[in-house]
Design a protein around this motif. Structure first.
Motif, PDB file in Angstrom:
ATOM      1  N   MET A   1      48.907  32.434  49.375  1.00  0.00           N
ATOM      2  CA  MET A   1      47.754  32.821  48.853  1.00  0.00           C
ATOM      3  C   MET A   1      47.760  34.481  48.630  1.00  0.00           C
ATOM      4  O   MET A   1      48.441  34.840  49.174  1.00  0.00           O
ATOM      5  N   ARG A  31      37.700  29.701  34.315  1.00  0.00           N
ATOM      6  CA  ARG A  31      37.060  28.397  34.883  1.00  0.00           C
ATOM      7  C   ARG A  31      37.940  27.050  34.421  1.00  0.00           C
ATOM      8  O   ARG A  31      38.306  25.995  35.190  1.00  0.00           O
ATOM      9  N   PRO A  35      44.367  26.585  36.558  1.00  0.00           N
ATOM     10  CA  PRO A  35      44.068  25.801  37.888  1.00  0.00           C
ATOM     11  C   PRO A  35      44.858  26.719  39.203  1.00  0.00           C
ATOM     12  O   PRO A  35      44.254  26.472  39.941  1.00  0.00           O
ATOM     13  N   GLY A  36      45.524  27.664  38.792  1.00  0.00           N
ATOM     14  CA  GLY A  36      46.132  28.573  39.863  1.00  0.00           C
ATOM     15  C   GLY A  36      45.020  29.741  40.393  1.00  0.00           C
ATOM     16  O   GLY A  36      45.386  30.049  41.536  1.00  0.00           O
ATOM     17  N   THR A  37      44.097  29.668  39.751  1.00  0.00           N
ATOM     18  CA  THR A  37      42.852  30.515  40.232  1.00  0.00           C
ATOM     19  C   THR A  37      42.016  29.897  40.914  1.00  0.00           C
ATOM     20  O   THR A  37      41.122  29.091  40.508  1.00  0.00           O
ATOM     21  N   LEU A  38      42.247  30.106  42.384  1.00  0.00           N
ATOM     22  CA  LEU A  38      41.283  29.291  43.251  1.00  0.00           C
ATOM     23  C   LEU A  38      39.831  29.795  43.371  1.00  0.00           C
ATOM     24  O   LEU A  38      38.784  28.828  43.438  1.00  0.00           O
ATOM     25  N   VAL A  39      39.613  31.001  43.493  1.00  0.00           N
ATOM     26  CA  VAL A  39      38.311  31.676  43.159  1.00  0.00           C
ATOM     27  C   VAL A  39      38.231  32.897  42.555  1.00  0.00           C
ATOM     28  O   VAL A  39      39.410  33.627  42.673  1.00  0.00           O
ATOM     29  N   GLU A  56      39.007  37.806  44.008  1.00  0.00           N
ATOM     30  CA  GLU A  56      39.878  36.929  43.406  1.00  0.00           C
ATOM     31  C   GLU A  56      40.909  36.418  44.498  1.00  0.00           C
ATOM     32  O   GLU A  56      41.508  36.989  44.899  1.00  0.00           O
ATOM     33  N   TYR A  58      44.181  33.546  44.388  1.00  0.00           N
ATOM     34  CA  TYR A  58      45.067  32.712  43.548  1.00  0.00           C
ATOM     35  C   TYR A  58      46.027  31.911  44.522  1.00  0.00           C
ATOM     36  O   TYR A  58      46.228  32.282  45.574  1.00  0.00           O
ATOM     37  N   ARG A  59      46.511  30.825  43.930  1.00  0.00           N
ATOM     38  CA  ARG A  59      47.105  30.005  44.795  1.00  0.00           C
ATOM     39  C   ARG A  59      48.443  30.676  45.228  1.00  0.00           C
ATOM     40  O   ARG A  59      48.861  30.558  46.334  1.00  0.00           O
ATOM     41  N   THR A 100      41.166  27.847  53.634  1.00  0.00           N
ATOM     42  CA  THR A 100      42.531  28.579  53.107  1.00  0.00           C
ATOM     43  C   THR A 100      43.590  27.810  53.898  1.00  0.00           C
ATOM     44  O   THR A 100      43.441  27.063  54.965  1.00  0.00           O
ATOM     45  N   THR A 101      44.611  27.931  53.526  1.00  0.00           N
ATOM     46  CA  THR A 101      45.867  27.509  54.183  1.00  0.00           C
ATOM     47  C   THR A 101      46.397  28.585  55.230  1.00  0.00           C
ATOM     48  O   THR A 101      47.408  28.352  55.811  1.00  0.00           O
TER      49      THR A 101
END
Length: 102
Positions: A1, A31, A35-39, A56, A58-59, A100-101
């Motif tokens: 991330m 929004r 799709p790669g914008t997670l928050v 912000e 991002y993936r 999160t990962t």
């Protein structure tokens, strides 16, 4: 991330209101089209009516770079400066967390 925190300080109350309208229009497009914008969280700061803090997440770096080339992001970047007296950016590398990962 990949993430960042940005603190914006608006020039005055009228600028803050105009900035908020610009942000609302931009976030709606983020929004629905990123799709790669997670928050992408926009916050007001308690006791500081002219400040806004963006968080912000991002993936990955490629998702951030994709965000940067969207027309809605380019428009936001071009128009925001007229409303701001300061911008501070902190680039983040995820260490650990919930949801999160890391």
């Amino acid at each position: 991330m990949f993430g960042l925190v940005v603190r914006f300080t608006c020039k005055d109350q009228a600028s803050a209101e105009a900035f908020d309208r610009l942000v609302a229009a931009t976030v709606d497009k983020i929004r629905n089209n990123e799709p790669g914008t997670l928050v992408y969280a926009v916050n007001r700061v308690e006791g500081e009516p002219l400040q806004r803090v963006f968080y912000e997440l991002y993936r990955d770096r490629a998702a951030f770079e994709a965000h940067e080339v969207h027309e809605h992001t380019k428009k936001f970047l071009a128009e925001r400066e007229q409303y701001l007296s300061a911008t501070e950016v902190d680039w983040l590398t995820l260490q650990t967390g919930k949801g999160t990962t890391g």
